[in-house]
Design a protein around this motif. Structure first.
Motif, PDB file in Angstrom:
ATOM      1  N   PRO A   1       0.839  -1.207   0.000  1.00  0.00           N
ATOM      2  CA  PRO A   1       0.000   0.000   0.000  1.00  0.00           C
ATOM      3  C   PRO A   1       0.874   1.257   0.000  1.00  0.00           C
ATOM      4  O   PRO A   1       2.048   1.228   0.402  1.00  0.00           O
ATOM      5  CB  PRO A   1      -0.800  -0.104   1.291  1.00  0.00           C
ATOM      6  CG  PRO A   1      -0.733  -1.536   1.691  1.00  0.00           C
ATOM      7  CD  PRO A   1       0.547  -2.068   1.137  1.00  0.00           C
ATOM      8  N   ASP A   2       0.308   2.363  -0.441  1.00  0.00           N
ATOM      9  CA  ASP A   2       1.084   3.605  -0.531  1.00  0.00           C
ATOM     10  C   ASP A   2       1.642   4.039   0.813  1.00  0.00           C
ATOM     11  O   ASP A   2       2.760   4.551   0.893  1.00  0.00           O
ATOM     12  CB  ASP A   2       0.226   4.723  -1.119  1.00  0.00           C
ATOM     13  CG  ASP A   2      -0.095   4.485  -2.582  1.00  0.00           C
ATOM     14  OD1 ASP A   2       0.682   3.766  -3.230  1.00  0.00           O
ATOM     15  OD2 ASP A   2      -1.108   5.018  -3.057  1.00  0.00           O
ATOM     16  N   TRP A   3       0.879   3.840   1.864  1.00  0.00           N
ATOM     17  CA  TRP A   3       1.358   4.278   3.179  1.00  0.00           C
ATOM     18  C   TRP A   3       2.548   3.454   3.647  1.00  0.00           C
ATOM     19  O   TRP A   3       3.408   3.957   4.353  1.00  0.00           O
ATOM     20  CB  TRP A   3       0.232   4.259   4.213  1.00  0.00           C
ATOM     21  CG  TRP A   3      -0.290   2.885   4.533  1.00  0.00           C
ATOM     22  CD1 TRP A   3      -1.300   2.221   3.914  1.00  0.00           C
ATOM     23  CD2 TRP A   3       0.195   2.025   5.555  1.00  0.00           C
ATOM     24  NE1 TRP A   3      -1.479   0.986   4.474  1.00  0.00           N
ATOM     25  CE2 TRP A   3      -0.574   0.836   5.494  1.00  0.00           C
ATOM     26  CE3 TRP A   3       1.192   2.121   6.505  1.00  0.00           C
ATOM     27  CZ2 TRP A   3      -0.366  -0.227   6.347  1.00  0.00           C
ATOM     28  CZ3 TRP A   3       1.398   1.055   7.360  1.00  0.00           C
ATOM     29  CH2 TRP A   3       0.628  -0.100   7.289  1.00  0.00           C
ATOM     30  N   VAL A   4       2.642   2.200   3.238  1.00  0.00           N
ATOM     31  CA  VAL A   4       3.803   1.386   3.628  1.00  0.00           C
ATOM     32  C   VAL A   4       5.053   1.899   2.924  1.00  0.00           C
ATOM     33  O   VAL A   4       6.115   2.029   3.543  1.00  0.00           O
ATOM     34  CB  VAL A   4       3.553  -0.105   3.314  1.00  0.00           C
ATOM     35  CG1 VAL A   4       4.807  -0.921   3.544  1.00  0.00           C
ATOM     36  CG2 VAL A   4       2.419  -0.654   4.146  1.00  0.00           C
ATOM     37  N   SER A   5       4.943   2.201   1.659  1.00  0.00           N
ATOM     38  CA  SER A   5       6.110   2.695   0.924  1.00  0.00           C
ATOM     39  C   SER A   5       6.580   4.048   1.440  1.00  0.00           C
ATOM     40  O   SER A   5       7.776   4.319   1.495  1.00  0.00           O
ATOM     41  CB  SER A   5       5.781   2.801  -0.563  1.00  0.00           C
ATOM     42  OG  SER A   5       5.531   1.535  -1.098  1.00  0.00           O
ATOM     43  N   SER A   6       5.639   4.903   1.840  1.00  0.00           N
ATOM     44  CA  SER A   6       6.046   6.232   2.301  1.00  0.00           C
ATOM     45  C   SER A   6       6.514   6.230   3.754  1.00  0.00           C
ATOM     46  O   SER A   6       7.347   7.035   4.134  1.00  0.00           O
ATOM     47  CB  SER A   6       4.903   7.227   2.126  1.00  0.00           C
ATOM     48  OG  SER A   6       3.800   6.839   2.911  1.00  0.00           O
ATOM     49  N   MET A   7       5.998   5.334   4.568  1.00  0.00           N
ATOM     50  CA  MET A   7       6.366   5.308   5.982  1.00  0.00           C
ATOM     51  C   MET A   7       7.409   4.251   6.329  1.00  0.00           C
ATOM     52  O   MET A   7       7.764   4.093   7.492  1.00  0.00           O
ATOM     53  CB  MET A   7       5.111   5.074   6.836  1.00  0.00           C
ATOM     54  CG  MET A   7       4.058   6.160   6.698  1.00  0.00           C
ATOM     55  SD  MET A   7       4.632   7.767   7.255  1.00  0.00           S
ATOM     56  CE  MET A   7       4.673   7.515   8.995  1.00  0.00           C
TER      57      MET A   7
END
Length: 126
Positions: free
Chosen positions: A82-88
């Motif tokens: 998910p996008d939040w995993v890649s950014s965080m």
């Protein structure tokens, strides 16, 4: 002010406080220069080198995971995480090991590193 290795060390003296105000580290006597370089400098060098190796490793893990996912899905363009995993990923999932290792990193006492300055030379000679 002594300037070497991109670090300014100001020595407080009779001449005024100009060097102390424009430096990275301020000391009051020359006798504090040796522990500053051999203790703090050696620890900072070890921490930076360990951080760089860990940084490369953890980002390679994320990239390899994406490559394996893309290969398994026939390079269809679907995202693996998910996008939040890649950014965080860098901020949350990998901050605890770094904080833990840097907090408890002591390879030898300060007295030993001051007595044997050859220990500091091992890293830059690589």
């Amino acid at each position: 002010m002594i300037q070497a290795a991109h670090v300014g060390i100001g020595i407080r003296g009779k001449e005024g406080a100009q060097a102390v105000q424009a430096c990275d580290f301020a000391i009051s006597q020359f006798q504090f220069l040796r522990p500053l370089l051999l203790n703090h400098g050696r620890r900072a060098y070890r921490r930076v080198s360990m951080f760089l190796c860990y940084f490369m490793y953890k980002n390679m893990v994320l990239a390899v995971g994406d490559l394996i996912w893309a290969h398994q899905n026939g390079f269809s363009g679907q995202i693996a995480f998910p996008d939040w995993v890649s950014s965080m990923y860098n901020a949350v999932f990998t901050s605890l090991p770094v904080l833990f290792s840097f907090t408890f990193d002591r390879d030898m006492p300060d007295a030993v590193s001051v007595e044997t300055p050859q220990l500091y030379q091992a890293g830059p000679k690589r």
